[in-house]
Motif scaffolding. Structure first.
Motif, PDB file in Angstrom:
ATOM      1  N   CYS A 243      40.942  31.572  42.207  1.00 34.49           N
ATOM      2  CA  CYS A 243      41.953  31.026  41.297  1.00 34.49           C
ATOM      3  C   CYS A 243      43.027  32.085  41.048  1.00 34.49           C
ATOM      4  CB  CYS A 243      41.289  30.623  39.977  1.00 34.49           C
ATOM      5  SG  CYS A 243      42.466  30.268  38.651  1.00 34.49           S
TER       6      CYS A 243
ATOM      7  N   GLN B 257      44.890  32.528  38.620  1.00 38.09           N
ATOM      8  CA  GLN B 257      44.990  32.946  37.217  1.00 38.09           C
ATOM      9  C   GLN B 257      43.797  33.794  36.781  1.00 38.09           C
ATOM     10  OE1 GLN B 257      47.861  31.893  35.676  1.00 38.09           O
ATOM     11  NE2 GLN B 257      47.343  33.363  34.061  1.00 38.09           N
ATOM     12  N   CYS B 258      42.585  33.294  37.052  1.00 37.36           N
ATOM     13  CA  CYS B 258      41.391  33.942  36.467  1.00 37.36           C
ATOM     14  C   CYS B 258      40.429  34.466  37.525  1.00 37.36           C
ATOM     15  CB  CYS B 258      40.656  32.965  35.551  1.00 37.36           C
ATOM     16  SG  CYS B 258      39.834  31.644  36.465  1.00 37.36           S
TER      17      CYS B 258
ATOM     18  N   GLN C  90      38.433  33.001  39.435  1.00 31.47           N
ATOM     19  CA  GLN C  90      37.230  32.193  39.676  1.00 31.47           C
ATOM     20  C   GLN C  90      37.168  31.821  41.169  1.00 31.47           C
ATOM     21  OE1 GLN C  90      34.667  30.954  37.687  1.00 31.47           O
ATOM     22  NE2 GLN C  90      33.862  29.911  39.497  1.00 31.47           N
TER      23      GLN C  90
ATOM     24  N   CYS D 166      41.334  24.445  37.631  1.00 26.97           N
ATOM     25  CA  CYS D 166      40.286  25.469  37.590  1.00 26.97           C
ATOM     26  C   CYS D 166      39.303  25.141  36.470  1.00 26.97           C
ATOM     27  CB  CYS D 166      40.919  26.839  37.368  1.00 26.97           C
ATOM     28  SG  CYS D 166      39.695  28.149  37.189  1.00 26.97           S
TER      29      CYS D 166
ATOM     30  N   CYS E 126      39.769  28.161  33.709  1.00 28.38           N
ATOM     31  CA  CYS E 126      40.981  28.422  32.922  1.00 28.38           C
ATOM     32  C   CYS E 126      41.946  27.241  32.902  1.00 28.38           C
ATOM     33  CB  CYS E 126      41.702  29.658  33.446  1.00 28.38           C
ATOM     34  SG  CYS E 126      42.504  29.399  35.047  1.00 28.38           S
TER      35      CYS E 126
HETATM   36 ZN   LIG Z   1      41.147  29.858  36.911  1.00 25.50          ZN
END
Ligand SMILES: [Zn+2]
Ligand SMILES: [Zn+2]
Length: 308
Positions: free
Chosen positions: A47, A49-50, A52, A70, A73
């Protein structure tokens, strides 16, 4: 997973900004994740952003579904925005789906030819992945030469039969025996037979030139995302399986050309980033048609000159 232009490693790259294209950090060539195929479950998509991790589980090792939120997040995740890493322990090479290209596999020449023909007709969109990152220009020329000769056998035999048949008719009408020279002015039977036999060499040379013209035009646009002349030619040659339809007597030659053009267009499209396939495909078809037209006109003019 390496850049098709400079071979730079493309694993572990940070996710591109939303909406931005992925480019090789070394040479700036654009690419898409979708144009690479992985062993299912052996590549982690992280991911943006995070971080994952998700696993590519489709037959091509891609994310299923291609877009989702996701679970950690809530960010919109698409394959093209993820950072990619091979699963620990697999290794960068082991994560790539190795699609065998029959022509470069071990085996007898007829089997390698036939299996490549079948692959070109049934799965033209997979030809770029079968070529992978290899430069197969030389093998592609060899395959296309053999393929055109084999596929032209019926056309050449039909031409020979018609020459001999008309000679027989003229001979019977003139009373000069079955192999007498025709009474009207024109090329002798020997010249006509020679012209037909020369097709064994002329056909592959002209079709290789036609494919070169198409690949050259395609690479005018394709170069910017790694679709070089040599790569485009290899894709066009190895997706030429449909030309085997030329083996249908009389109408086959045209059918073969059309099925080849369709297969190669699909294959070239699969080698382009999403939404950018139209230009290279149209230019490639224009180049192919122009070159084919030139060869046809030259052929007609030459046979007219010989008939004088
Ligand atoms: Zn994420
Ligand atoms: Zn590069």
């Amino acid at each position: 997973m390496n850049c098709r232009h400079c071979n730079h490693v493309l694993w572990n790259l940070p996710a591109p900004a939303s909406g931005a294209a992925r480019v090789c950090p070394e040479c700036g060539t654009g690419y898409t994740v979708a144009s690479y195929e992985f062993v299912p479950g052996q590549v982690e998509f992280h991911c943006p952003q995070c971080d994952q991790a998700y696993y590519g589980t489709s037959a091509q090792g891609h994310l299923e579904p291609p877009e989702f939120q996701c679970s950690r997040c809530g960010t919109d995740v698409t394959m093209e925005r993820c950072a990619l890493r091979p699963v620990g322990g697999v290794g960068a090479t082991g994560a790539m789906l190795q699609l065998p290209l029959p022509w470069t596999e071990p085996g007898s020449l007829p089997a390698r030819w036939w299996n490549t023909v079948v692959a070109g007709v049934k799965f033209p969109s997979r030809i770029p992945a079968m070529i992978g990152d290899r430069d197969l220009f030389g093998s592609a020329v060899a395959f296309l030469a053999l393929h055109v000769v084999v596929s032209s056998v019926v056309t050449i035999a039909t031409g020979l039969a018609m020459v001999l048949f008309s000679a027989l008719m003229v001979g019977a009408a003139g009373g000069g025996g079955p192999f007498a020279l025709p009474a009207f002015p024109g090329p002798s039977i020997a010249v006509q037979v020679g012209l037909q036999l020369a097709q064994v060499a002329i056909a592959p040379i002209s079709m290789i030139c036609v494919a070169c013209a198409g690949a050259g035009m395609t690479s005018l646009i394709g170069n910017s995302f790694g679709l070089t002349f040599r790569r485009a030619f290899s894709i066009v040659a190895f997706s030429s399986g449909g030309f085997a339809f030329s083996l249908i007597p009389f109408c086959g030659a045209l059918v073969g050309l059309v099925v080849w053009a369709v297969g190669s267009s699909i294959a070239i499209g699969a080698a382009c980033p999403r939404g950018k396939a139209a230009g290279p495909i149209i230019l490639g078809l224009v180049g192919t048609l122009l070159a084919y037209g030139v060869f046809s006109v030259v052929g007609i003019v030459l046979s007219a000159l010989l008939a004088l």
